[in-house]
Motif scaffolding. Structure first.
Motif, PDB file in Angstrom:
ATOM      1  N   HIS A 297       0.849  -1.191   0.000  1.00 53.48           N
ATOM      2  CA  HIS A 297       0.000   0.000   0.000  1.00 53.48           C
ATOM      3  C   HIS A 297       0.884   1.240   0.000  1.00 53.48           C
ATOM      4  N   SER A 298       0.498   2.250  -0.791  1.00 52.11           N
ATOM      5  CA  SER A 298       1.189   3.535  -0.821  1.00 52.11           C
ATOM      6  C   SER A 298       2.659   3.334  -1.200  1.00 52.11           C
ATOM      7  N   ASN A 299       3.607   3.726  -0.331  1.00 51.90           N
ATOM      8  CA  ASN A 299       5.020   3.495  -0.631  1.00 51.90           C
ATOM      9  C   ASN A 299       5.305   2.021  -0.865  1.00 51.90           C
ATOM     10  N   GLY A 300       4.550   1.152  -0.186  1.00 53.21           N
ATOM     11  CA  GLY A 300       4.714  -0.288  -0.388  1.00 53.21           C
ATOM     12  C   GLY A 300       4.237  -0.730  -1.759  1.00 53.21           C
ATOM     13  N   PHE A 321      -2.135  -1.199  -3.705  1.00 49.52           N
ATOM     14  CA  PHE A 321      -3.243  -0.330  -3.323  1.00 49.52           C
ATOM     15  C   PHE A 321      -2.727   1.104  -3.305  1.00 49.52           C
ATOM     16  N   ASN A 322      -3.401   1.993  -4.043  1.00 48.30           N
ATOM     17  CA  ASN A 322      -3.032   3.408  -4.078  1.00 48.30           C
ATOM     18  C   ASN A 322      -1.560   3.564  -4.470  1.00 48.30           C
ATOM     19  N   THR A 323      -1.252   3.039  -5.638  1.00 50.67           N
ATOM     20  CA  THR A 323       0.114   2.977  -6.139  1.00 50.67           C
ATOM     21  C   THR A 323       0.537   4.288  -6.795  1.00 50.67           C
ATOM     22  N   TYR A 324       1.773   4.668  -6.598  1.00 48.84           N
ATOM     23  CA  TYR A 324       2.431   5.686  -7.406  1.00 48.84           C
ATOM     24  C   TYR A 324       3.328   4.911  -8.369  1.00 48.84           C
ATOM     25  N   PRO A 325       2.890   4.678  -9.605  1.00 48.55           N
ATOM     26  CA  PRO A 325       3.625   3.793 -10.514  1.00 48.55           C
ATOM     27  C   PRO A 325       4.831   4.487 -11.150  1.00 48.55           C
ATOM     28  N   LYS A 326       5.893   4.531 -10.379  1.00 56.04           N
ATOM     29  CA  LYS A 326       7.104   5.194 -10.847  1.00 56.04           C
ATOM     30  C   LYS A 326       8.303   4.625 -10.102  1.00 56.04           C
ATOM     31  N   VAL A 327       9.432   4.490 -10.792  1.00 59.76           N
ATOM     32  CA  VAL A 327      10.691   4.126 -10.148  1.00 59.76           C
ATOM     33  C   VAL A 327      11.366   5.422  -9.712  1.00 59.76           C
ATOM     34  N   PHE A 328      11.657   5.558  -8.415  1.00 61.63           N
ATOM     35  CA  PHE A 328      12.224   6.787  -7.876  1.00 61.63           C
ATOM     36  C   PHE A 328      13.746   6.763  -7.808  1.00 61.63           C
ATOM     37  N   THR A 329      14.358   5.667  -8.232  1.00 57.19           N
ATOM     38  CA  THR A 329      15.819   5.562  -8.187  1.00 57.19           C
ATOM     39  C   THR A 329      16.432   5.535  -9.581  1.00 57.19           C
ATOM     40  N   THR A 347      -8.138   4.929  -5.929  1.00 53.85           N
ATOM     41  CA  THR A 347      -9.321   5.639  -5.452  1.00 53.85           C
ATOM     42  C   THR A 347      -9.350   7.035  -6.084  1.00 53.85           C
ATOM     43  N   ASP A 348     -10.541   7.613  -6.128  1.00 58.59           N
ATOM     44  CA  ASP A 348     -10.695   8.899  -6.814  1.00 58.59           C
ATOM     45  C   ASP A 348     -10.357  10.095  -5.934  1.00 58.59           C
ATOM     46  N   GLN A 349     -10.055   9.853  -4.639  1.00 62.00           N
ATOM     47  CA  GLN A 349      -9.724  10.951  -3.733  1.00 62.00           C
ATOM     48  C   GLN A 349      -8.318  10.777  -3.159  1.00 62.00           C
ATOM     49  N   ASP A 350      -7.393  10.337  -4.005  1.00 60.90           N
ATOM     50  CA  ASP A 350      -6.047   9.997  -3.556  1.00 60.90           C
ATOM     51  C   ASP A 350      -5.076  11.140  -3.829  1.00 60.90           C
ATOM     52  N   TYR A 351      -4.500  11.694  -2.764  1.00 60.78           N
ATOM     53  CA  TYR A 351      -3.509  12.764  -2.907  1.00 60.78           C
ATOM     54  C   TYR A 351      -2.161  12.229  -3.382  1.00 60.78           C
ATOM     55  N   TYR A 352      -1.932  10.903  -3.222  1.00 61.26           N
ATOM     56  CA  TYR A 352      -0.627  10.297  -3.534  1.00 61.26           C
ATOM     57  C   TYR A 352      -0.410  10.178  -5.037  1.00 61.26           C
ATOM     58  N   TYR A 353      -1.453   9.802  -5.759  1.00 58.62           N
ATOM     59  CA  TYR A 353      -1.396   9.703  -7.216  1.00 58.62           C
ATOM     60  C   TYR A 353      -2.803   9.933  -7.738  1.00 58.62           C
ATOM     61  N   PRO A 354      -2.992  10.927  -8.605  1.00 61.47           N
ATOM     62  CA  PRO A 354      -4.341  11.364  -8.962  1.00 61.47           C
ATOM     63  C   PRO A 354      -5.023  10.458  -9.980  1.00 61.47           C
TER      64      PRO A 354
END
Length: 558
Positions: A297-300, A321-329, A347-354
């Protein structure tokens, strides 16, 4: 009979209601404590805890005693602080809470109990806590030793290679386990440790191969590494549905503990941990090598996606769940998804990834025919797993685990990377970059723009912020390889690749016949290969994969 049945049901309802009311009241007390700005606020919070203790004495837990003792210490009510500390410190570690000694000699104890440090009673508690800690770690080691205990088993390096290959494939020195849950110490390096929790199926049998699902927690920057894992902390709360459906489907759950520096997202220092933990687990319990999965979830969830992008070989599928689909390294090379699969729950109300970015990402993956699926849940914020409404997502995961199986010898591979630590995919390994060369025409960059982002304002209201940002960053030049094989013939195209190796399995080719290798349209190799005993053993020791056993490695230099 009906009278006694009704009475029993009423008692159960009363106990459940009591526990829920205790939890509700102590939660309100905790919120009051957080909002307190002076002694008046702290006293109000302490009064609320004490009222919960009075009304529900059978529900008193370690967390309640801990918060009450901290409040009493802050208020300099020393007798009351020790009144709650004394039973707290005596609490043993169990499935519902941390051992009592942690509250007295833990990292935060000196600041939380600063007003008690000069009281003789504090030193007495500390001495007892040190003894309890020693016994705790002694017991923990005994449990871990039992987890890793296996039958005596070794491979004869002089064995006939065909026989050795068969023995590696069928290696199963496993024993029954005494417990269902194991907290396992993990060495990050020579001086730093963390841990992971293994939750086995209730009727685990050492002769049965089981699927494994890793769950990667979020908020990695706000977590700290821990030498041990508590059961309730991992199996309950937000993870309750993982536990429910894993138990129903006989799936082994693994919960690693990450921290600010050593985790699965960024920086890269801890990315090795999950594959290394998997290797350890395979030594202890009977894992189905073709059914190992990662979720989070999230960072996980971003970590799960990162393993798909950078190191998918040991795994069969990925979820988030609520993924930010990006490699940060490094670069995010979307076509790498085509080697595996990913299921995202957004979800449609996610500040982590729109949601608009999720829509564009889904369109991009559809365009390259990747095995990527998104399930959108409307009306929920970033912390979606907290809600009971998230439960329908979990059968989707576990039905996928039931039906999905890794192909250890895929006929086709497409792999791009910009860090040579991750120059491995299935039967292609040890890729080395040559970024001074021009890219091949088919070596393309895939990206898109994100124009809207959700954020919370100072009133905690979700607002739309207009942005202009790329979905992915590409800080380094990358290399790419496209490879396929059929009927003892390998055809490989490269872009900015200097060298690599082809790993051979007798399940891929007919060892009795010549193997042909074409590199960028030219014949490079046309000979027979043979079993390499030393390579077989070294490779198995490095990954413990019984389904993907290599017998020969052919080095290729462009």
């Amino acid at each position: 009979m009906r009278y006694y049945l009704a009475l029993a049901l009423a008692l159960i309802c009363f106990l459940v209601s009591g526990q829920e009311n205790y939890s509700t009241q102590t939660k309100k007390a905790l919120e009051t404590m957080w909002k307190a700005k002076d002694d008046t606020g702290y006293q109000k919070a302490l009064n609320m805890y004490e009222e919960a203790f009075r009304i529900y004495p059978d529900s008193i837990d370690g967390t309640g005693l801990y918060k009450a003792s901290v409040l009493a210490s802050e208020l300099k009510n020393y007798d009351k602080a020790f009144q709650y500390l004394t039973p707290l410190v005596k609490m043993k570690a169990d499935e519902d809470g941390y051992p009592g000694w942690t509250y007295v000699i833990g990292e935060s104890s000196k600041s939380e109990y600063k007003n008690l440090l000069d009281d003789p009673r504090w030193n007495a508690l500390k001495q007892n806590a040190l003894l309890d800690k020693e016994q705790f770690y002694k017991k923990l080691k005994e449990i871990q030793d039992e987890f890793f205990a296996v039958k005596n088993n070794s491979f004869d390096e002089k064995e006939n290679t065909d026989v050795l290959y068969s023995k590696i494939k069928n290696d199963a020195p496993y024993l029954a386990k005494k417990q269902q849950n194991y907290s396992v110490l993990f060495n990050v390096n020579d001086s730093i440790t963390t841990s992971y929790l293994v939750h086995l199926p209730k009727n685990y049998h050492p002769e049965t191969q089981y699927p494994v699902l890793f769950f990667l927690h979020g908020a990695v920057r706000h977590n700290v590494l821990s030498d041990y894992q508590m059961v309730a902390e991992n199996l309950g709360g937000w993870n309750r549905f993982y536990t429910k459906y894993a138990d129903l489907n006989n799936v082994i759950l693994v919960f690693p503990k990450g921290g600010r520096k050593y985790n699965w997202m960024t920086p890269d220092d801890g990315f090795f941990m999950i594959p290394e933990m998997l290797k350890q687990i395979k030594k202890a319990i009977n894992v189905d090598d073709n059914k190992v999965f990662i979720s989070g979830h999230s960072n996980g969830a971003t970590g799960s996606f990162s393993y798909l992008m950078k190191q998918p070989t040991p795994f069969a599928g990925f979820y988030g769940f609520n993924t930010y689909p990006k490699v940060f390294t490094g670069g995010t090379f979307i076509e790498n998804i085509k080697n595996r699969s990913f299921i995202n729950f957004s979800t449609d109300q996610d500040y982590y990834y729109p949601p608009n970015a999720n829509d564009r990402f889904t369109q991009l993956t559809a365009g390259i025919k990747a095995d990527y699926h998104e399930h959108r849940y409307n009306g929920f914020p970033h912390w979606f797993p907290q809600f009971d409404a998230s439960e329908p997502a979990y059968p989707i995961i576990f039905n996928d685990i039931k039906t999905r199986k890794r192909n250890p010898f895929p006929k086709e591979i497409s792999w791009e990377y910009d860090d040579e630590k991750y120059g491995n995919m299935a039967w292609i390994s040890d890729m080395k970059l040559d970024t001074l060369q021009p890219k091949a025409p088919w070596h393309r960059v895939l990206n898109f723009k994100i124009t809207k982002w959700l954020k919370y304002d100072k009133n905690d209201s979700l607002t739309v912020e207009h942005v202009n940002k790329n979905a992915f960053d590409f800080p380094r030049k990358s290399g790419k390889i496209k490879a396929e094989y059929s009927k003892n013939v390998f055809k490989i195209e490269t872009s900015r690749i200097q060298s690599f190796s082809i790993n051979i399995s007798p399940e891929m080719v007919d060892i009795s016949k010549k193997v042909k290798v074409f590199i960028n349209g030219k014949l490079y190799f046309n000979e027979k290969v043979k079993y390499d005993r030393k390579f077989m053993l070294q490779n198995f020791e490095s990954n413990r994969d019984r389904e993907q056993v290599w017998v020969y490695s052919l080095p290729i230099k462009i």
